[in-house]
Design a protein around this motif. Structure first.
Motif, PDB file in Angstrom:
ATOM      1  N   TYR A 133      -7.686  49.803  -0.794  1.00  0.00           N
ATOM      2  CA  TYR A 133      -7.855  48.782   0.236  1.00  0.00           C
ATOM      3  C   TYR A 133      -9.326  48.691   0.599  1.00  0.00           C
ATOM      4  CZ  TYR A 133      -2.793  48.567   0.827  1.00  0.00           C
ATOM      5  OH  TYR A 133      -1.449  48.395   0.619  1.00  0.00           O
ATOM      6  N   LEU A 134      -9.776  47.481   0.852  1.00  0.00           N
ATOM      7  CA  LEU A 134     -11.193  47.233   1.060  1.00  0.00           C
ATOM      8  C   LEU A 134     -11.749  48.032   2.237  1.00  0.00           C
ATOM      9  CD1 LEU A 134     -13.295  45.456  -0.340  1.00  0.00           C
ATOM     10  CD2 LEU A 134     -12.865  43.706   1.384  1.00  0.00           C
ATOM     11  N   GLU A 135     -10.940  48.238   3.266  1.00  0.00           N
ATOM     12  CA  GLU A 135     -11.411  48.986   4.436  1.00  0.00           C
ATOM     13  C   GLU A 135     -11.828  50.401   4.058  1.00  0.00           C
ATOM     14  OE1 GLU A 135      -8.312  46.016   5.807  1.00  0.00           O
ATOM     15  OE2 GLU A 135      -8.602  47.409   4.159  1.00  0.00           O
ATOM     16  N   SER A 136     -11.119  50.990   3.120  1.00  0.00           N
ATOM     17  CA  SER A 136     -11.436  52.355   2.693  1.00  0.00           C
ATOM     18  C   SER A 136     -12.697  52.386   1.843  1.00  0.00           C
ATOM     19  CB  SER A 136     -10.259  52.949   1.921  1.00  0.00           C
ATOM     20  OG  SER A 136     -10.581  54.244   1.434  1.00  0.00           O
ATOM     21  N   LEU A 137     -12.784  51.460   0.879  1.00  0.00           N
ATOM     22  CA  LEU A 137     -13.951  51.442   0.000  1.00  0.00           C
ATOM     23  C   LEU A 137     -15.222  51.089   0.760  1.00  0.00           C
ATOM     24  CD1 LEU A 137     -12.734  49.768  -3.322  1.00  0.00           C
ATOM     25  CD2 LEU A 137     -13.353  52.147  -2.948  1.00  0.00           C
ATOM     26  N   GLN A 138     -15.095  50.291   1.815  1.00  0.00           N
ATOM     27  CA  GLN A 138     -16.271  49.845   2.555  1.00  0.00           C
ATOM     28  C   GLN A 138     -16.482  50.629   3.840  1.00  0.00           C
ATOM     29  OE1 GLN A 138     -16.087  45.582   3.058  1.00  0.00           O
ATOM     30  NE2 GLN A 138     -16.619  45.227   0.935  1.00  0.00           N
ATOM     31  N   LEU A 184     -23.062  48.889  -1.442  1.00  0.00           N
ATOM     32  CA  LEU A 184     -21.866  48.888  -2.265  1.00  0.00           C
ATOM     33  C   LEU A 184     -20.900  47.800  -1.826  1.00  0.00           C
ATOM     34  CD1 LEU A 184     -21.202  52.720  -2.569  1.00  0.00           C
ATOM     35  CD2 LEU A 184     -22.233  51.204  -4.251  1.00  0.00           C
ATOM     36  N   ASN A 185     -20.959  47.399  -0.548  1.00  0.00           N
ATOM     37  CA  ASN A 185     -20.086  46.337  -0.074  1.00  0.00           C
ATOM     38  C   ASN A 185     -20.305  45.054  -0.869  1.00  0.00           C
ATOM     39  OD1 ASN A 185     -19.496  48.276   1.771  1.00  0.00           O
ATOM     40  ND2 ASN A 185     -20.320  47.212   3.542  1.00  0.00           N
ATOM     41  N   LEU A 186     -21.559  44.751  -1.184  1.00  0.00           N
ATOM     42  CA  LEU A 186     -21.864  43.540  -1.932  1.00  0.00           C
ATOM     43  C   LEU A 186     -21.518  43.685  -3.402  1.00  0.00           C
ATOM     44  CD1 LEU A 186     -25.345  42.681  -0.360  1.00  0.00           C
ATOM     45  CD2 LEU A 186     -23.114  41.703   0.215  1.00  0.00           C
ATOM     46  N   ARG A 187     -21.457  44.915  -3.894  1.00  0.00           N
ATOM     47  CA  ARG A 187     -21.173  45.137  -5.314  1.00  0.00           C
ATOM     48  C   ARG A 187     -19.681  45.285  -5.599  1.00  0.00           C
ATOM     49  NH1 ARG A 187     -26.055  48.940  -5.798  1.00  0.00           N
ATOM     50  NH2 ARG A 187     -27.704  47.478  -6.324  1.00  0.00           N
ATOM     51  N   THR A 188     -18.870  45.298  -4.541  1.00  0.00           N
ATOM     52  CA  THR A 188     -17.440  45.524  -4.712  1.00  0.00           C
ATOM     53  C   THR A 188     -16.723  44.216  -5.046  1.00  0.00           C
ATOM     54  OG1 THR A 188     -17.510  47.359  -3.144  1.00  0.00           O
ATOM     55  CG2 THR A 188     -15.359  46.413  -3.631  1.00  0.00           C
ATOM     56  N   ALA A 224     -19.791  43.768  -8.985  1.00  0.00           N
ATOM     57  CA  ALA A 224     -19.608  42.319  -8.904  1.00  0.00           C
ATOM     58  C   ALA A 224     -20.776  41.589  -9.565  1.00  0.00           C
ATOM     59  CB  ALA A 224     -19.467  41.891  -7.446  1.00  0.00           C
ATOM     60  N   ARG A 225     -21.958  42.159  -9.458  1.00  0.00           N
ATOM     61  CA  ARG A 225     -23.154  41.633 -10.118  1.00  0.00           C
ATOM     62  C   ARG A 225     -23.885  42.789 -10.782  1.00  0.00           C
ATOM     63  NH1 ARG A 225     -25.131  36.612  -8.330  1.00  0.00           N
ATOM     64  NH2 ARG A 225     -23.881  35.644  -6.681  1.00  0.00           N
ATOM     65  N   PRO A 226     -24.556  42.553 -11.913  1.00  0.00           N
ATOM     66  CA  PRO A 226     -25.342  43.629 -12.528  1.00  0.00           C
ATOM     67  C   PRO A 226     -26.525  44.002 -11.643  1.00  0.00           C
ATOM     68  CG  PRO A 226     -25.743  41.553 -13.653  1.00  0.00           C
ATOM     69  CD  PRO A 226     -24.612  41.305 -12.694  1.00  0.00           C
ATOM     70  N   GLU A 227     -26.931  45.271 -11.692  1.00  0.00           N
ATOM     71  CA  GLU A 227     -28.048  45.731 -10.864  1.00  0.00           C
ATOM     72  C   GLU A 227     -29.378  45.171 -11.328  1.00  0.00           C
ATOM     73  OE1 GLU A 227     -28.272  49.901 -10.256  1.00  0.00           O
ATOM     74  OE2 GLU A 227     -26.114  50.142  -9.959  1.00  0.00           O
ATOM     75  N   SER A 244     -29.878  52.575  -5.945  1.00  0.00           N
ATOM     76  CA  SER A 244     -28.830  51.611  -5.640  1.00  0.00           C
ATOM     77  C   SER A 244     -27.995  51.967  -4.423  1.00  0.00           C
ATOM     78  CB  SER A 244     -27.902  51.484  -6.853  1.00  0.00           C
ATOM     79  OG  SER A 244     -27.285  52.729  -7.142  1.00  0.00           O
ATOM     80  N   SER A 245     -28.101  53.174  -3.913  1.00  0.00           N
ATOM     81  CA  SER A 245     -27.220  53.603  -2.816  1.00  0.00           C
ATOM     82  C   SER A 245     -27.990  53.674  -1.511  1.00  0.00           C
ATOM     83  CB  SER A 245     -26.622  54.979  -3.139  1.00  0.00           C
ATOM     84  OG  SER A 245     -25.872  54.923  -4.340  1.00  0.00           O
TER      85      SER A 245
END
Length: 388
Positions: A47-52, A59-63, A110-113, A269-270
């Motif tokens: 669930y998105l709440e857990s990952l974010q 990472l929120n933008l890369r999910t 979602a997008r390459p780095e 990246s983090s």
């Protein structure tokens, strides 16, 4: 558009390369086990709440987001496994002692780095939870270097930084604080024109703070020299002095020849790192091969505040920079179902040999294997014979 064309920045991995990537995975997970790390396997999606839960993380933008067909809730396909492992330590294992965990699995961005980056990575890493001392950072750094040495990387270079120095400079000017993520990106890229443009876009920002950030872009090189120079040219403050003392203590504890410090590298990246960060570079790779560092407090978002440090790398990137994977030796065997032949095939395979039993009319061509021997029947006995 052809229906077999893959999305941009996604690619198939063909036999020889796939075999080598799997070998790298086995080598490294076996290595981590010898250090006492336990293997965990978080799910590909949550669930998105857990990952974010890692607030403010890039990472929120890369999910990548998808809808769960069972619950109707939004799920995310993980873009980094480290927060998931922190959740396992804090919420599921719930130990009060030091915990060492390792993992390996696919992640999707979602997008390459960058221009040369893929969107799908095979991320492998190791994390230590429950120990705040510098000894845990030292163990993790040594394990990261042992990892690249294990797979044949030559002359790796370790690069250290403590983002607390950058944070301390930004805190000197409250007007810069809302732009922290942007400033860190510009510093990591050593984008001096970008920093000057940002200054122009923030009226009344303090010149001293911007100048200190610009100075950070020039503070890289041999560890002791960079730290000594930083003490001379950076603003005098208790927080900056304390951070430089911490960094010096870690440098003194590491007996590593190729050790450098880059005070502008803010962790790549983090954005969840809270302490020392490090990268491992090597000839043959355009970017850092390994990234890691301390990220105390992430577990608090999952129920328990635990100190943590670790590292990760992409096995697909690692493999791409190594020498081309070579075919492996194999034995060719004729088609047949008689007991003697089948017993011989079983015995050879159990001993570790690769034996390819040719189907009727099959060509022996295979890019992955070098068929240099064959199984023949001589005087009623099946024997392995070298192919001339």
């Amino acid at each position: 558009m052809s229906n077999w064309l893959l999305p941009e920045s996604l690619a198939d991995v063909l036999p020889a390369e796939a075999r080598r990537i799997e070998e790298l995975r086995r080598y490294l997970l076996d290595l981590y086990r010898t250090y006492g790390f336990e293997l965990v396997a978080p799910p590909l999606a949550e669930y998105l709440e857990s990952l974010q839960a890692v607030s403010g993380s890039k990472l929120n933008l890369r999910t990548t987001k998808v809808v769960d067909q069972l619950s109707g809730r939004t799920m995310g396909i993980r873009a980094d496994i480290t927060p998931q492992v922190a959740r396992i330590d804090a919420h599921l294992l719930n130990r009060n002692t030091v915990t060492r965990l390792c993992y390996c699995g696919s992640v999707l961005h979602a997008r390459p780095e960058g221009l040369l980056s893929d969107r799908e990575l095979l991320q492998i890493g190791a994390e230590i939870f429950g120990y705040a001392g510098v000894e845990a950072d030292i163990e993790i750094i040594h394990l990261a270097l042992a990892s690249v040495a294990k797979v044949g990387v030559k002359n790796p270079r370790l690069d250290l930084n403590l983002p607390a120095i950058g944070h301390a400079i930004i805190q000197m000017d409250p007007l810069l604080v809302p732009y922290t993520d942007t400033i860190f990106d510009l510093l990591s890229a050593k984008d001096i024109p970008g920093l000057r443009a940002l200054q122009s876009s923030i009226p009344n920002s303090q010149e001293q703070s911007i100048q200190a950030l610009l100075i950070l872009c020039s503070l890289y090189g041999e560890a002791n020299q960079v730290i000594a120079k930083a003490r001379q040219v950076l603003p005098t403050s208790a927080s900056i002095t304390h951070a430089l003392d911490q960094l010096q203590s870690l440098v003194d504890s590491l007996d590593i020849p190729a050790l450098t410090v880059d005070l502008a590298d803010m962790g790549g990246s983090s954005s969840y790192h809270t302490g020392v960060v490090f990268c491992v570079y090597a000839d043959g790779w355009h970017d850092a091969l390994v990234r890691g560092g301390r990220y105390d407090g992430v577990g608090k978002l999952y129920g328990r505040d635990r100190p943590a440090t670790g590292f990760s790398m992409d096995l697909r990137k690692l493999s791409a920079g190594l020498a081309e994977a070579k075919p492996v030796r194999a034995i060719r065997a004729p088609w047949g179902t008689d007991a003697a032949l089948q017993d011989t095939l079983k015995r050879l395979r159990e001993s570790g040999e690769i034996v390819i039993q040719m189907l009727p009319d099959q060509s022996p061509v295979a890019d992955e294997f070098l068929i240099d021997r064959e199984l023949v029947c001589e005087q009623g006995q099946w024997q392995v014979r070298t192919i001339a």
